[in-house]
Design an enzyme around this catalytic site. Structure first.
Site, short mmCIF file in Angstrom:
data_model
loop_
_atom_site.label_atom_id
_atom_site.label_comp_id
_atom_site.label_asym_id
_atom_site.label_seq_id
_atom_site.Cartn_x
_atom_site.Cartn_y
_atom_site.Cartn_z
N ALA A 1 0.82 -1.22 0.00
CA ALA A 1 0.00 0.00 0.00
C ALA A 1 0.85 1.26 0.00
O ALA A 1 0.48 2.28 0.57
CB ALA A 1 -0.93 -0.01 1.22
N SER B 1 3.02 4.16 -2.51
CA SER B 1 2.51 5.08 -3.54
C SER B 1 2.17 4.36 -4.83
O SER B 1 1.09 4.57 -5.40
CB SER B 1 3.55 6.18 -3.80
OG SER B 1 4.81 5.63 -4.16
N HIS C 1 0.34 -1.83 7.97
CA HIS C 1 0.23 -0.73 8.93
C HIS C 1 -1.24 -0.42 9.17
O HIS C 1 -1.95 0.04 8.27
CB HIS C 1 0.96 0.51 8.41
CG HIS C 1 2.44 0.30 8.25
ND1 HIS C 1 3.28 0.13 9.32
CD2 HIS C 1 3.22 0.22 7.13
CE1 HIS C 1 4.52 -0.03 8.87
NE2 HIS C 1 4.50 0.01 7.55
N LYS D 1 10.89 -2.71 -8.60
CA LYS D 1 12.07 -2.51 -9.44
C LYS D 1 13.33 -2.64 -8.60
O LYS D 1 13.64 -1.77 -7.79
CB LYS D 1 12.02 -1.13 -10.11
CG LYS D 1 10.79 -0.92 -10.99
CD LYS D 1 10.72 0.48 -11.59
CE LYS D 1 9.49 0.63 -12.48
NZ LYS D 1 9.41 1.97 -13.10
N LYS E 1 18.12 1.44 -13.76
CA LYS E 1 17.93 2.88 -14.00
C LYS E 1 17.93 3.66 -12.69
O LYS E 1 18.26 4.85 -12.66
CB LYS E 1 16.66 3.14 -14.81
CG LYS E 1 15.37 2.55 -14.24
CD LYS E 1 14.69 3.44 -13.23
CE LYS E 1 13.46 2.78 -12.65
NZ LYS E 1 12.77 3.62 -11.65
N ARG F 1 12.39 9.40 -6.07
CA ARG F 1 13.08 9.42 -4.78
C ARG F 1 14.56 9.10 -4.95
O ARG F 1 15.39 9.55 -4.16
CB ARG F 1 12.41 8.46 -3.81
CG ARG F 1 12.49 7.01 -4.18
CD ARG F 1 11.56 6.12 -3.39
NE ARG F 1 10.16 6.36 -3.70
CZ ARG F 1 9.18 5.52 -3.37
NH1 ARG F 1 9.46 4.42 -2.72
NH2 ARG F 1 7.93 5.77 -3.69
#
Length: 339
Positions: free
Chosen positions: A10, A12, A34, A107, A193, A257
């Site tokens: 759960a 993003s 959570h 990924k 990447k 990020r």
């Protein structure tokens, strides 16, 4: 055709994909560990830690009960961090009572084993508890998919019919899926990447401009292709959505990020503090170690990956790492992919 889909994770990306599936008319349940987050999804129809200002469909239900989430599911979508994939897959196998299509949208490469995520899933989930494994990957920020920004990504499976099933499951007027049968190439491009995005962010943090950005992305793609082809990938995959497409979106956006972490490194922040304050997994950090170790094992030259590894794990100064790359032995660009 309406399908029952379980989304495991759960965060993003899991939330954005679950929202898309509900909007496509499917029966969707999302699993997380959570309690406050799951309560928020069910009671307020938001997931503000990951997708602030995004309203989720009331039809999307959250649960802490993995068995309830996957019960009678036609498809199960894994969107958990790479480091948690094996554990969650084992728990899934222990409670699965049917044979769904298994999809993953994570990924990375597994730490220590350096295995691709589909390999980990295949090892942990017996064949009698799954149909084919399909990889869902490409240039996509969850923040943009959640607000219906136009996005195109890839569904990859050795079985084309399974890739086409996932294509039909997700595709709509803002989210378009292309099929691919090169699972190795799609997963390798998706994982590696993130390493290059760390480097691109670091260059930005140091104040370098577009020339440097173009250099690291282009030569980074050469490294990705070199290792991927050695692993058995089709080189053409790396000029597609899960190759250059994913590289562009991850190396150029504040939504990434990995780019943000690299930017902070370039500005002189310490890695431990960056990871502590990020609030989300930065997959490129662990993937850098896995890719560096894998390249060493296979005898594949990956100078950008090695430089980023040295910055992350050997306390090499970012400026010194850049200088070392620029002063390497001169090469021909015809050595782009395989040398």
């Amino acid at each position: 055709m309406k399908q029952k889909v379980a989304v495991l994770g759960a965060g993003s990306w899991g939330t954005a994909l679950a929202k898309t599936l509900v909007e496509n008319g499917h029966d969707v349940m999302i699993w997380g560990n959570h309690e406050k987050q799951i309560d928020e999804i069910n009671e307020h129809h938001t997931n503000t830690h990951y997708l602030p200002d995004v309203k989720l469909p009331e039809a999307l239900k959250g649960t802490l009960d993995l068995a309830a989430c996957i019960a009678d599911a036609d498809a199960v979508l894994f969107v958990v961090p790479t480091k948690a994939t094996r554990e969650v897959a084992a728990k899934f196998a222990a409670v699965c009572q049917n044979k769904p299509v298994v999809i993953h949208a994570s990924k990375g490469l597994e730490k220590d084993t350096h295995k691709r995520i589909s390999v980990v899933l295949a090892e942990e989930i017996p064949a009698d508890k799954r149909q084919d494994i399909v990889v869902l990957s490409g240039p996509s920020h969850a923040e943009e998919v959640a607000v219906r920004d136009v996005t195109t990504i890839t569904a990859a499976s050795e079985n084309l019919a399974s890739a086409e099933y996932v294509q039909s499951l997700f595709s709509n007027e803002y989210f378009r899926i292309y099929t691919n049968q090169d699972v190795i190439g799609v997963e390798t491009g998706a994982a590696l990447k993130n390493i290059i995005a760390l480097g691109a962010g670091a260059l930005h943090g140091l104040g370098f401009g577009d020339n440097a950005k173009a250099a690291i992305m282009t030569r980074g793609l050469a490294e990705i292709s070199r290792l991927g082809v050695a692993m058995g990938a089709d080189p053409l995959t790396f000029i597609g959505l899960s190759g250059v497409g994913d590289l562009i979106v991850t190396c150029t956006s504040v939504h990434s990020r990995n780019w943000r972490a690299g930017d902070l490194l370039g500005k002189g922040h310490k890695l431990d503090g960056i990871l502590e304050n990020m609030g989300m997994i930065v997959e490129g950090v662990s993937t850098t170690r896995a890719a560096y170790e894998l390249a060493q094992e296979m005898g594949i030259e990956m100078p950008i990956t090695q430089a980023i590894y040295d910055v992350l794990y050997n306390d090499v100064d970012v400026d010194d790492a850049i200088r070392a790359i620029m002063l390497r032995d001169y090469k021909s660009e015809q050595e782009f992919t395989f040398n």
